[in-house]
Write a protein that holds these residues in place. Structure first.
Motif, short mmCIF file in Angstrom:
data_model
loop_
_atom_site.label_atom_id
_atom_site.label_comp_id
_atom_site.label_asym_id
_atom_site.label_seq_id
_atom_site.Cartn_x
_atom_site.Cartn_y
_atom_site.Cartn_z
N GLY A 63 0.79 -1.22 0.00
CA GLY A 63 0.00 0.00 0.00
C GLY A 63 0.83 1.27 0.00
N GLU A 92 -3.83 -9.81 4.81
CA GLU A 92 -4.57 -9.03 3.83
C GLU A 92 -6.02 -8.83 4.28
OE1 GLU A 92 -5.62 -11.14 0.08
OE2 GLU A 92 -4.66 -9.40 -0.77
N ALA A 97 -9.07 -5.88 -1.49
CA ALA A 97 -7.82 -6.58 -1.81
C ALA A 97 -7.99 -8.09 -1.64
CB ALA A 97 -6.70 -6.08 -0.91
N ASN A 217 5.23 -7.08 2.40
CA ASN A 217 3.99 -7.67 1.94
C ASN A 217 4.26 -8.95 1.13
OD1 ASN A 217 1.91 -7.54 -0.67
ND2 ASN A 217 0.94 -7.23 1.30
N THR A 322 -3.16 -0.84 -2.60
CA THR A 322 -2.90 -2.24 -2.96
C THR A 322 -3.38 -2.53 -4.38
OG1 THR A 322 -4.97 -2.71 -1.85
CG2 THR A 322 -2.97 -3.17 -0.64
#
Lengths: 431, 288
Positions: A63, A92, A97, A217, A322
């Motif tokens: 993000g 998540e 997303a 991530n 995202t």
């Protein structure tokens, strides 16, 4: 394979093996070139790995879009490897997303390989993959993949015969959106309430278990093996100068084709909606687009002529986030959807900071009042004022995220709010 | 097999018993053989022993962390540099055994990790996945957040409540269902996403709701029975997508009474050989 989302304009790097169950096994993954990058990386000095990733320009996919190689270079250059942690954020839960879940489900070894390369680069001995508790099936698939890599000697005290020790542990969350924030995730991993910490100290100085920590991530980490194998320049063939590479675009809402599509950064949003996703469902017209998950400002239908990279989206007054694109058609009740988003933030606020704890509740209450037909003339100003007071005044950005859709929807769809308020106050409408 | 699952509900995105859980019997899960084998000698185990299984066969009065659960608890604890790191996984384990986490369970976990019960309570109540009170055999969580909501999440939620004959958060009269609204489940491309215990159901429409509940009602008595000790050979257990029906569920010595703790005996653990090798476990093809 019969994976449902395929489009000819896609550039499949990370998602190449989606839908292929064989790629989920260690054997199958090795057959597809897996763990060669890890072998290469383990033969390099940590700094060399960091430099390659730095040169590739890979940016965090969670993000914020922070350059990954730069993040890694913040870690202390301490070769003892005793006390660094590498965390993978698979928590998540941003509405819109759904890319990490697919990456975990279909390419667990891609994730583990990338995670181990990252661990080597930052001199960490232990990787924790923090996956949200609801992702039971992805967690099982990753768990099995971890058992496979241990059994094959890829992870453990002597990773691939390199003499380097890297352990991998899967940790499941228990249902809290805020744990996707990096310091909240660390608190949660340590067995505390998932409340974000004040920075500084930054994680690279004092993170999980009070030790230097880097957190990335899932999608970021999954790109790393490909960069190590093919080089930084290869990765730069896609995307823009400042936002290189490919990205999974999570397309949801009123679309003909929903799903994950991997495309170069900088791909036009208009083409994404009308070509790749086949346009709006049932022949309807577009009303609004949220380009980066529910925390970012909304775009109106006439604002979608932008490129999907970090800079261009920011120039349009919103964020790529995202790259979770939520598309709304002309039948959408905007007030209802904004109210639903704000209720989510009210539910997920950790309660540490007053502007967020109180502000999200009041926003939700006032929006509910407007939606139910009891709105008042002063409500819109009140919403905007609460939103202003919630922005930039808290430890983390959840508060800002809750205020963003409210402010942008009032700016762009004010008529809809006013129509509901006027219905509630016929006398006021006559004035 | 995916075709079969697809046609059951006429739902192309039906995730059903996806992944690698479907072929496991209750005994597999209850035992410690499947979860978190310790790979190389003497190392910290790398894989999870802490999946938040939500089993139908639960016992709110069971004692925590005994038998195979003791083993799992120790494995979990071995993976964190500080014991407190094991707090969330141990709460998961407690929930798996009892079906919910009450004050007494929190106190037991606190004792296990040398924390104060109040502190554990403060942590446990922060997270939504810990059920603070008992729920039905199937906890149905319907996503009504924005992406699903645009495509009818609210209607699906209402339909589940209607079909289950219950109010949000309550247990249905037969004890089978608890229906609640969930925040984003991370399956926004497949609206409406519904999580039922550990399973995801995707692309659920209102029309499919009665069929889903019907399937759960059929599964319920089968899944509630303890699995037999003598499991079938691996090949025969590949009934992917189907629930394992024990040949002889009422074998002597296998009855589970409140006074005998069903989890205490390590002998209920199936031999490791009964588990199919990792490579040929059934998988969920791309029906998602």
């Amino acid at each position: 394979m019969a994976y449902p989302y395929r489009h000819e304009r896609e550039t499949r790097v990370l998602s190449e093996h989606f839908g292929d169950p064989e790629a989920r096994t260690l054997e199958g993954w090795k057959k597809r070139g897996g763990y060669a990058a890890l072998k290469t990386a383990l033969g390099m000095a940590p700094n060399e790995v960091v430099d390659i990733v730095k040169n590739s320009g890979l940016r965090g996919r969670g993000g914020a879009g922070f350059p990954t190689g730069v993040k890694w270079s913040f870690m202390p250059k301490d070769d003892s490897r005793q006390s660094h942690y590498f965390l993978i954020n698979a928590d998540e839960s941003e509405p819109g997303a759904f890319k990490d879940r697919e990456l975990c489900r279909w390419t667990p070894h891609q994730l583990i390989e990338g995670a181990m390369i990252g661990a080597h680069a930052i001199r960490a001995k232990h990787v924790y993959i923090y996956i949200r508790g609801e992702f039971f099936e992805p967690a099982q698939i990753i768990g099995r993949a971890i058992e496979e890599v241990y059994a094959a000697g890829i992870a453990g005290p002597d990773a691939m015969g390199s003499g380097i020790s890297i352990d991998v542990t899967l940790h499941l969350g228990a249902g809290a959106y805020i744990c996707g924030e990096e310091t909240a995730l660390m608190n949660s991993l340590e067995g505390r309430r998932g409340q974000p910490r004040i920075k500084p100290p930054f994680p690279a100085v004092m993170g999980a278990f009070s030790k230097p920590t880097t957190i990335n991530n899932v999608e970021t980490v999954c790109a790393v093996p490909h960069i190590i194998t093919n080089g930084a320049d290869w990765y730069r063939q896609w995307g823009t100068e400042k936002s290189p590479g490919t990205k999974l675009f999570n397309m949801s809402g009123h679309l003909v084709r929903r799903g994950n599509f991997e495309l170069p950064l900088g791909f036009p949003l208009k083409d994404l909606i009308y070509d790749v996703c086949g346009g709006i469902r049932d022949g309807r017209k577009l009303k609004a687009v949220i380009p980066g998950g529910s925390s970012v400002p909304i775009l109106a239908a006439d604002e979608i002529d932008i490129a999907m990279d970090y800079e261009s989206v920011a120039a349009a007054g919103t964020m790529l986030g995202t790259a979770s694109v939520i598309v709304m058609d002309d039948q959408t009740n905007m007030v209802k959807q904004v109210r639903r988003m704000v209720e989510f933030y009210a539910h997920e606020s950790c309660g540490q900071c007053t502007p967020c704890r109180e502000g999200t509740q009041w926003l939700a209450r006032i929006l509910r009042r407007i939606e139910d037909g009891y709105g008042r003339q002063e409500d819109l100003d009140q919403l905007l004022e609460i939103g202003t007071n919630m922005t930039g005044t808290t430890i983390c950005v959840l508060s800002d995220s809750a205020a963003a859709p409210v402010a942008s929807s009032i700016a762009k769809f004010k008529d809809e709010y006013l129509a509901l308020i006027r219905r509630a106050e016929p006398a006021a409408a006559a004035v | 097999m995916s075709e079969q699952k697809t046609t059951v509900l006429g739902n192309p995105g039906f995730a059903g018993e996806t992944g690698d859980f479907s072929h496991l019997s209750e005994a597999d899960i209850r035992g410690s053989a499947y979860v978190g084998r310790r790979p190389p000698e003497g190392r910290e185990a790398g894989a999870a022993a802490s999946y938040p299984y939500q089993l139908l066969q639960k016992d709110p009065a069971a004692r925590l962390f005994e038998g195979p659960y003791r083993e799992r608890a120790e494995k979990i604890k071995s993976r964190y540099p500080e014991p407190q790191g094991a707090l969330l996984p141990l709460l998961n384990l407690a929930q798996e055994i009892r079906g919910h986490v009450d004050a007494e369970a929190m106190a037991t976990v606190a004792e296990e990790l040398d924390l104060s019960p109040t502190y554990v309570r403060g942590v446990a109540t922060f997270y939504t996945m810990y059920n603070k009170q008992p729920v039905g055999d199937f906890l149905i969580q319907v996503c009504t957040n924005v992406a699903c909501n645009l495509c009818g999440g609210d209607e699906v939620m209402a339909e589940f409540l209607k079909a289950a004959g219950t109010e949000s958060g309550e247990i249905s009269f037969d004890g089978a269902f608890t229906v609640i609204e969930a925040e984003c489940l991370g399956a926004c491309g497949f609206p409406t996403a519904v999580q039922i215990n550990e399973r995801y159901f995707e692309n659920v429409t209102t029309a499919e709701v009665p069929a889903i509940l019907e399937q759960l009602r059929t599964e319920r008595p089968i899944r509630r029975k303890p699995a037999p000790v003598d499991v079938k050979p691996p090949e025969a257990r590949h009934g992917a997508g189907k629930v394992e029906v024990p040949d002889d569920p009422g074998a002597p010595g296998e009855t589970v009474g409140p006074e005998s703790n069903p989890y205490a005996g390590g002998d209920r653990t199936p031999p490791a050989a009964a588990r199919p090798p990792a490579s040929d476990r059934p998988s969920s093809e791309g029906q998602g």
